[in-house]
Scaffold this active site. Structure first.
Site, mmCIF file in Angstrom:
data_model
loop_
_atom_site.group_PDB
_atom_site.id
_atom_site.type_symbol
_atom_site.label_atom_id
_atom_site.label_comp_id
_atom_site.label_asym_id
_atom_site.label_seq_id
_atom_site.Cartn_x
_atom_site.Cartn_y
_atom_site.Cartn_z
ATOM 1 N N ASN A 96 0.822 -1.317 0.010
ATOM 2 C CA ASN A 96 0.200 -0.134 -0.118
ATOM 3 C C ASN A 96 0.835 1.181 0.010
ATOM 4 O OD1 ASN A 96 0.917 0.009 2.597
ATOM 5 N ND2 ASN A 96 -1.192 0.645 3.419
ATOM 6 N N ASP A 103 -11.711 -0.003 4.674
ATOM 7 C CA ASP A 103 -10.608 -0.734 4.645
ATOM 8 C C ASP A 103 -10.775 -2.288 4.359
ATOM 9 O OD1 ASP A 103 -8.376 1.114 4.849
ATOM 10 O OD2 ASP A 103 -9.139 1.492 6.799
#
Length: 412
Positions: A102, A176
């Site tokens: 990420n 998320d």
């Protein structure tokens, strides 16, 4: 318990990521038997320290959020700025099937870890990338959390609030987890292709893109401004006032969902004891309701009816009438929800100070049986073990520990 081999046994995953979304993908793959190796700095993933925000004690030995996102993984702590740390990272990649990251686009490019660079050396690698706002465009390098990139930029906060009030409160993890599972689906498809052909792939999604997909029905409907009402609205103004929350006499909210007003209206009003409105052509069918502008009126009548009884009474009435409804539950109630326990939503983890209930991933497998739930690793817990597997000898490892290229957390 089934002894069937887990579907991803033998698959090696390197997770170069922090916080929740990408870690969710890694956890999903680890549950399926993949060897997921998480790489951290010496300080560790910032997610290890979020307990006070969530209303929990900060305790490395009992870190329920860390478990949720990182159970069943191994961990190595490497200083990636040190050439020896970078070398160890590439040795890990040599045997890897999947890389999950990420990191922001610019950071990956500076480190030589972007897809275009890595695919030259690792042509069969599945490169999984999770970002805040997507890989392209003017905002690709903005920091992205689900509060901002998902809930705010993605249309939740402005559209789902009551028109006369501030946006809803949000809590970490909702966006998320959604994104992490989306990425996992793409990774599994790419892995299948890679195993068949030897050809790798880059799989990318973001908090922002996933939010737009989730909002797809309403984003598309927004192209027809002459129909319906423009959001945000007060729910009493909706074209279909039956999809609302109702307050009972004992202060509980009951959400009903009746997407087709005409199918449910007469049955619903009869169950509420206000069946006369179900027979009134001003309120039925829905076209008449809209033309007469009586949505707010019927909403008020339904709300008043709900205020005459406690939830337990309404639970029986609505169930018998086959009305789709659910009590708006708090987290404490979810921990004791019989339906959740019956469907294996929870796992009891034993900690030094006692037992805690942890939440499991929502996908289950009949033949494979229950997925394991080993606690999330401490910082660098498996570093020595992992380097030994890569062929490093004791002298090499001791030298890396001494110069802090390799770090293993110890309680002091």
């Amino acid at each position: 318990m089934s002894t069937r081999k887990k579907p991803l046994e033998g698959v090696k995953v390197i997770e170069l990521a922090t916080f929740i979304a990408a870690a969710t993908t890694g956890r999903f793959l680890a549950d399926l038997g993949a060897d997921v190796i998480k790489i951290e700095s010496a300080k560790g993933d910032p997610l290890r320290y979020t307990a006070p925000t969530e209303g929990r004690p900060l305790d490395m030995y009992e870190n329920t959020t860390w478990e949720l996102e990182n159970a069943n993984k191994r961990c190595i702590s490497l200083n990636m700025k040190d050439p020896k740390g970078k070398e160890a990272f590439f040795k890990l990649l040599d045997g890897a099937d999947i890389l999950i990251t990420n990191w922001r686009v610019q950071a990956l490019q500076r480190a030589g870890l972007d897809y275009e660079t890595l695919k030259v050396k690792y042509p069969s690698l599945v490169y999984a990338m999770c970002t805040g706002y997507g890989e392209y465009g003017p905002d690709k390098d903005l920091p992205g959390f689900d509060f901002t990139a998902f809930f705010a930029r993605g249309g939740y906060l402005e559209n789902l609030r009551q028109k006369t009030d501030v946006p809803m409160n949000v809590v970490p993890g909702l966006g998320d987890h959604n994104v992490g599972i989306n990425l996992a689906a793409g990774v599994l498809a790419a892995l299948y292709h890679a195993k068949l052909t030897g050809e790798g792939e880059k799989v990318e999604t973001s908090l922002f893109e996933s939010a737009i997909f989730n909002m797809g029905m309403m984003v598309q409907a927004a192209q027809y401004p002459d129909y319906g009402v423009k959001y945000p609205i007060n729910i009493s103004e909706a074209n279909n006032p039956l999809n609302a929350c109702w307050l009972t006499s004992d202060g509980r909210y009951v959400q009903t969902c009746m997407p087709d007003y005409n199918t449910y209206f007469k049955k619903f009003t009869a169950a509420l004891g206000i069946g006369e409105y179900g027979e009134d052509e001003k309120y039925y069918p829905v076209q008449n309701l809209i033309e007469n502008k009586l949505g707010t009126d019927i909403y008020s009548k339904i709300m008043a009816a709900f205020g005459t009884k406690e939830y337990k009474e309404w639970e029986k009435i609505l169930t018998e009438a086959d009305i789709p409804f659910a009590l708006a539950k708090n987290w404490e109630e979810l921990l004791e929800d019989e339906q959740a326990w019956a469907n294996d939503c929870f796992y009891k983890m034993k900690y030094p100070k006692g037992e805690r209930v942890l939440v499991k991933h929502p996908v289950k497998y009949q033949e494979m049986g229950p997925t394991p739930y080993d606690r999330g690793p401490f910082i660098g817990e498996h570093g020595i073990e992992i380097l030994s597997e890569l062929g490093y000898n004791k002298e090499d490892i001791d030298a890396m520990l001494a110069d802090k290229t390799l770090y293993v957390w110890e309680d002091k």
